[in-house]
Design a protein around this motif. Structure first.
Motif, PDB file in Angstrom:
ATOM      1  N   ALA A 229     -12.064   9.397   5.216  1.00  0.00           N
ATOM      2  CA  ALA A 229     -11.262   8.252   4.774  1.00  0.00           C
ATOM      3  C   ALA A 229     -12.176   7.045   4.636  1.00  0.00           C
ATOM      4  N   LEU A 230     -11.801   6.181   3.696  1.00  0.00           N
ATOM      5  CA  LEU A 230     -12.562   4.956   3.476  1.00  0.00           C
ATOM      6  C   LEU A 230     -12.099   3.901   4.479  1.00  0.00           C
TER       7      LEU A 230
ATOM      8  N   GLU B  48      -1.795   6.718   2.237  1.00  0.00           N
ATOM      9  CA  GLU B  48      -2.790   6.490   3.267  1.00  0.00           C
ATOM     10  C   GLU B  48      -4.174   6.382   2.636  1.00  0.00           C
ATOM     11  N   ALA B  49      -5.105   5.945   3.478  1.00  0.00           N
ATOM     12  CA  ALA B  49      -6.470   5.804   3.003  1.00  0.00           C
ATOM     13  C   ALA B  49      -7.043   7.173   2.668  1.00  0.00           C
TER      14      ALA B  49
ATOM     15  N   PRO C 288       5.817  10.488  -2.655  1.00  0.00           N
ATOM     16  CA  PRO C 288       5.166   9.286  -2.122  1.00  0.00           C
ATOM     17  C   PRO C 288       5.311   8.128  -3.089  1.00  0.00           C
ATOM     18  N   GLN C 289       5.660   6.968  -2.552  1.00  0.00           N
ATOM     19  CA  GLN C 289       5.808   5.781  -3.389  1.00  0.00           C
ATOM     20  C   GLN C 289       4.448   5.140  -3.630  1.00  0.00           C
ATOM     21  N   PRO C 290       4.266   4.481  -4.761  1.00  0.00           N
ATOM     22  CA  PRO C 290       2.991   3.800  -5.018  1.00  0.00           C
ATOM     23  C   PRO C 290       2.753   2.704  -3.975  1.00  0.00           C
ATOM     24  N   GLY C 291       1.521   2.538  -3.616  1.00  0.00           N
ATOM     25  CA  GLY C 291       1.147   1.487  -2.675  1.00  0.00           C
ATOM     26  C   GLY C 291       1.361   1.835  -1.234  1.00  0.00           C
TER      27      GLY C 291
END
Length: 327
Positions: free
Chosen positions: A279-280, A212-213, A206-209
């Motif tokens: 999730a937030l 998912e929440a 997974p790439q930064p940014g």
């Protein structure tokens, strides 16, 4: 020849005179007959002789001269006759019943807070530079934590001619905001070691940014903002950040499926960050009527960030109208 009656002898002169007499007598025959005037006997009265022996009559005293009469006053000129036009009086409006209650002023649906241009910067696509002024990329997202506190800024680092671009997360504590226009909006106050461009992640990682929440992380850009009952309010398309690197408002796309695109700015303090379904997420309690009453967001105008209006005290009940026919 002798014997018989003697024949008279008439001479020519005598015959002419006879003809003249006959003619004159014939003319008198054509005159109209006139009745002769009656004969009136005139009686002459003989008055008695005046007494010649009487003395002469005394002369009468002369009449006194009459005073001159004043001239008669001239009659005043007649005034022109004016025709008076009587206009009908306007019908007065019916009186307002004294018992009619006065309608209270409706309370505003939303509250607004004006943000002047030059006091904030937009997050999306803002230039990010190092302390030495070298631009390293553009901001593409902001990650919020529990309570809505910013945690990270996601920067799209520039490659060579667009090749090799990749995203990197930097702590929000290092973000400095420049409010002056036409300058890089974000400066990363990091050490040279911290500003080392991270290696490209391996394939499949997974790439930064782009995560998912989670219960502790909420990437804001393109996140849905809902009400507590799950109804969607809008989608986050940008974040407005003040000079102290504190978020001031979020720009929400509140367009319907068939409507023209419409965006509003919601005050950051009106958002509620809760954990839902592991999730937030961000929530905003605004009804459709409040959203319609919110001013539109424009890039070249002062921003009016909205929040739901606080419920005021209940309006007093109107007095009951008296019953019809009551004295």
């Amino acid at each position: 020849m002798t014997g018989g009656f003697p024949r008279p002898v008439i001479s020519l002169p005598h015959a002419f005179a006879l003809l003249v007499l006959v003619a004159l007598s014939g003319c008198s025959l054509f005159r109209p007959y006139q009745t002769p005037a009656p004969i009136v006997e005139a009686t002459v009265a003989v008055s008695a002789p005046e007494n010649l022996a009487s003395g002469p009559e005394a002369a009468s005293a002369p009449e006194p001269a009459s005073a001159p009469q004043p001239p008669e006053p001239k009659p005043a000129p007649k005034k022109p006759h004016l025709t008076i036009i009587r206009r009908p009086k306007p019908v007065p409006p019916p009186p307002v019943p004294a018992s009619a209650p006065v309608a209270p002023t409706p309370a505003p649906l939303v509250q607004t807070h004006t943000l002047e241009r030059g006091t904030f910067r937009t997050l999306l696509d803002s230039e990010v530079q190092k302390p030495d002024g070298k631009v390293v990329g553009r901001a593409v997202d902001m990650v919020a934590g529990p309570g809505g506190k910013p945690q990270e800024v996601v920067v799209n680092l520039q490659g060579f001619m667009g090749v090799g671009d990749r995203k990197a997360d930097f702590p929000w504590s290092a973000v400095r905001i420049n409010t002056q226009a036409k300058t890089p909006a974000i400066t990363l106050a990091l050490t040279p070691a911290q500003l080392q461009i991270p290696d490209r992640p391996k394939a499949g990682a997974p790439q930064p940014g782009t995560s998912e929440a989670s219960p502790t992380r909420l990437p804001l850009l393109d996140a849905d903002v809902e009400r507590a009952n799950g109804a969607k309010v809008g989608r986050v398309v940008d974040v407005l950040i003040g000079g102290g690197a504190d978020p001031l408002a979020v720009v929400l796309d509140v367009s319907g499926t068939l409507e023209k695109r419409r965006t509003i700015a919601a005050d950051w303090s009106a958002l509620h960050f809760v954990t839902k379904n592991n999730a937030l997420e961000a929530q905003l309690e605004m009804s459709d009527q409040q959203i319609d009453a919110s001013p539109a967001y424009a890039n070249d105008q002062p921003v009016r960030a909205v929040s739901p209006a606080a419920a005021g005290p209940a309006a007093p009940a109107a007095p009951a109208a008296p019953a019809r026919g009551a004295q």
